[in-house]
Design a protein around this motif. Structure first.
Motif, PDB file in Angstrom:
ATOM      1  N   SER A  16       0.881  -1.203  -0.228  1.00 29.14           N
ATOM      2  CA  SER A  16      -0.231   0.004  -0.028  1.00 29.14           C
ATOM      3  C   SER A  16       1.051   1.398  -0.037  1.00 29.14           C
ATOM      4  O   SER A  16       2.124   1.024   0.271  1.00 29.14           O
ATOM      5  N   ILE A  18       3.187   4.319   0.307  1.00 31.52           N
ATOM      6  CA  ILE A  18       4.552   4.831  -0.015  1.00 31.52           C
ATOM      7  C   ILE A  18       5.328   3.524  -0.371  1.00 31.52           C
ATOM      8  O   ILE A  18       6.124   3.480  -1.319  1.00 31.52           O
ATOM      9  N   ASP A  37       4.699  -7.507   3.098  1.00 31.19           N
ATOM     10  CA  ASP A  37       3.736  -6.780   3.731  1.00 31.19           C
ATOM     11  C   ASP A  37       3.046  -8.056   4.492  1.00 31.19           C
ATOM     12  O   ASP A  37       3.212  -9.264   4.549  1.00 31.19           O
ATOM     13  N   ARG A  42      -2.970  -7.523  -0.184  1.00 34.06           N
ATOM     14  CA  ARG A  42      -2.170  -6.267  -0.784  1.00 34.06           C
ATOM     15  C   ARG A  42      -1.128  -6.605  -1.468  1.00 34.06           C
ATOM     16  O   ARG A  42      -0.710  -5.774  -2.445  1.00 34.06           O
ATOM     17  N   VAL A  62       5.272 -10.962   5.738  1.00 35.48           N
ATOM     18  CA  VAL A  62       6.230 -10.673   7.033  1.00 35.48           C
ATOM     19  C   VAL A  62       5.331  -9.651   7.852  1.00 35.48           C
ATOM     20  O   VAL A  62       4.767  -8.656   7.430  1.00 35.48           O
ATOM     21  N   ASP A  63       5.466 -10.011   9.157  1.00 38.14           N
ATOM     22  CA  ASP A  63       5.359  -8.849  10.242  1.00 38.14           C
ATOM     23  C   ASP A  63       6.396  -8.318  10.643  1.00 38.14           C
ATOM     24  O   ASP A  63       7.418  -9.275  11.079  1.00 38.14           O
ATOM     25  N   VAL A  64       6.754  -7.300  10.355  1.00 37.72           N
ATOM     26  CA  VAL A  64       8.145  -6.669  10.564  1.00 37.72           C
ATOM     27  C   VAL A  64       8.582  -6.847  12.030  1.00 37.72           C
ATOM     28  O   VAL A  64       9.673  -6.567  12.524  1.00 37.72           O
ATOM     29  N   ASN A  90       9.912   0.492   5.296  1.00 38.99           N
ATOM     30  CA  ASN A  90       8.808   1.217   5.262  1.00 38.99           C
ATOM     31  C   ASN A  90       7.566   1.123   5.952  1.00 38.99           C
ATOM     32  O   ASN A  90       6.892   1.959   6.388  1.00 38.99           O
ATOM     33  N   ALA A 142      10.842   7.030   7.866  1.00 37.01           N
ATOM     34  CA  ALA A 142      10.652   8.099   9.047  1.00 37.01           C
ATOM     35  C   ALA A 142       9.142   8.816   8.955  1.00 37.01           C
ATOM     36  O   ALA A 142       8.574   8.390   8.364  1.00 37.01           O
ATOM     37  N   TYR A 156       3.932   7.820  18.111  1.00 34.66           N
ATOM     38  CA  TYR A 156       4.238   7.607  16.731  1.00 34.66           C
ATOM     39  C   TYR A 156       5.423   8.483  16.625  1.00 34.66           C
ATOM     40  O   TYR A 156       6.547   8.184  15.921  1.00 34.66           O
ATOM     41  N   LYS A 160       9.259   7.611  15.478  1.00 35.23           N
ATOM     42  CA  LYS A 160      10.054   8.086  14.299  1.00 35.23           C
ATOM     43  C   LYS A 160      11.417   8.860  14.722  1.00 35.23           C
ATOM     44  O   LYS A 160      12.229   8.902  13.806  1.00 35.23           O
ATOM     45  N   THR A 189       0.852  12.454   3.311  1.00 38.50           N
ATOM     46  CA  THR A 189       1.094  11.631   2.050  1.00 38.50           C
ATOM     47  C   THR A 189      -0.271  10.933   1.727  1.00 38.50           C
ATOM     48  O   THR A 189      -0.784  10.306   2.637  1.00 38.50           O
ATOM     49  N   THR A 191      -2.449   8.262   1.217  1.00 45.99           N
ATOM     50  CA  THR A 191      -2.202   6.667   1.443  1.00 45.99           C
ATOM     51  C   THR A 191      -3.214   6.185   2.245  1.00 45.99           C
ATOM     52  O   THR A 191      -4.170   6.865   2.545  1.00 45.99           O
ATOM     53  N   ASN A 192      -3.137   4.874   2.647  1.00 47.38           N
ATOM     54  CA  ASN A 192      -4.236   4.190   3.329  1.00 47.38           C
ATOM     55  C   ASN A 192      -3.945   4.276   4.913  1.00 47.38           C
ATOM     56  O   ASN A 192      -4.584   3.897   5.805  1.00 47.38           O
ATOM     57  N   ASN A 196      -6.028   2.648   8.104  1.00 47.75           N
ATOM     58  CA  ASN A 196      -5.591   1.744   8.873  1.00 47.75           C
ATOM     59  C   ASN A 196      -5.313   2.066  10.261  1.00 47.75           C
ATOM     60  O   ASN A 196      -4.995   1.331  11.218  1.00 47.75           O
TER      61      ASN A 196
END
Ligand code: NAD
Length: 256
Positions: A16, A18, A37, A42, A62-64, A90, A142, A156, A160, A189, A191-192, A196
């Motif tokens: 999704s 970026i 992802d 997705r 993957v779950d990072v 990302n 970031a 958040y 970052k 930006t 995005t979704n 989410n």
């Protein structure tokens, strides 16, 4: 662009926004891309869109925040394409607006696990391969919230800011070993990420200023492709003497 063609790239959160735009851009420039992802559907859509345009991509779920899954992600890149040259860390989440005192421990841990521990886990696995190869480029995504405080987004912003510090430190650790490590700090930006977002309150109900679009000097939000272009530049040989920086891509917010 100079030097992305024929490289192998991993992009996390590439299902999704970026991440998808970056995966598509790197594939367009000739890289083989591992689209990683946590949401399979997705990620597979991104792979299909790259293939439809004649590029090479493969999906890995993957779950990072899961270190073992991250190791497997890097293994997939090596097994599928023979190495790992470029990594774009990302994947990230935004929890809803809240006062710092209203953030629960679970919310704090979940966000840090994805946004900060996830990037560390990815770099740890990626650097193992890159060090062996004697070259590589890492770009972390970031946020403007990693450069300035943002009311209502304490966890958040902390994650970052942490990622910016991690980027600088890892860049120094690997500067003599052929690996460049940089970050971008996107402003708002399209995005979704907002869809989410989990939980939180209406920011206008908070007793302090929260970040708003009106704070972007250019007066608009960005397209994900405007982030992807800067990531592709940092990945390219045109950025061969750049390491340890975080580039604001924010319509002027950081200058304000
Ligand atoms: P998005 O929600 O559109 O995309 C994020 C992708 O990451 C999704 O496909 C999601 O499934 C995936 N993801 C989420 N958690 C994951 C996990 N644990 N493991 C693997 N994948 C996971 O959001 P986006 O705006 O494209 O966000 C990408 C990055 O950009 C994030 O790090 C975000 O913090 C950062 N960013 C976004 C903005 C913005 O305004 N959109 C601004 C600054 C920074």
């Amino acid at each position: 662009m100079n030097g992305v063609d024929g490289k192998t790239a991993v992009v996390t959160g590439a299902g999704s926004g970026i991440g998808r735009a970056t995966a598509r851009r790197l594939a367009e420039e000739g890289a083989d891309v591992v689209v990683a992802d946590v949401i399979e559907e997705r990620g597979r859509e991104t792979v299909e869109s790259i293939a439809a345009d004649g590029g090479n991509a493969t999906f890995v779920e993957v779950d990072v925040s899961d270190t073992e899954a991250v190791e497997r992600m890097v293994d997939v890149a090596v097994e599928t394409y023979g190495g790992l040259d470029l990594a774009v860390n990302n994947a990230g989440i935004l929890t809803g607006f809240a006062e710092v005192t209203d953030i629960t421990e679970e919310q704090w841990d979940t966000l840090m696990d994805v946004n900060l521990k996830g990037a560390w886990a990815c770099m740890r696995a990626e650097l193992d391969v890159m060090e062996e190869e004697g070259s590589g480029v890492i770009v972390n995504v970031a946020s403007e919230a990693g450069l300035v405080g943002m009311g209502g987004l304490a966890s958040y912003s902390a994650s970052k800011h942490g990622l910016v510090g991690l980027t600088k430190t890892v860049a120094l650790e690997y500067a003599g070993r052929g690996v460049r490590v940089n970050a971008i700090a996107p402003g708002p930006t399209d995005t979704n990420i907002a869809e989410n977002m989990r939980g939180g309150v209406d920011p206008s109900t908070l007793p302090f200023d929260t970040s708003t679009m009106s704070e972007v000097p250019m007066g608009r939000s960005a397209d994900p492709e405007e982030m992807a272009g800067v990531v592709a530049f940092l990945c390219s040989a045109d950025a061969s003497f750049i390491t340890g920086v975080t580039i604001p891509v924010d319509g002027g917010q950081a200058a304000d």
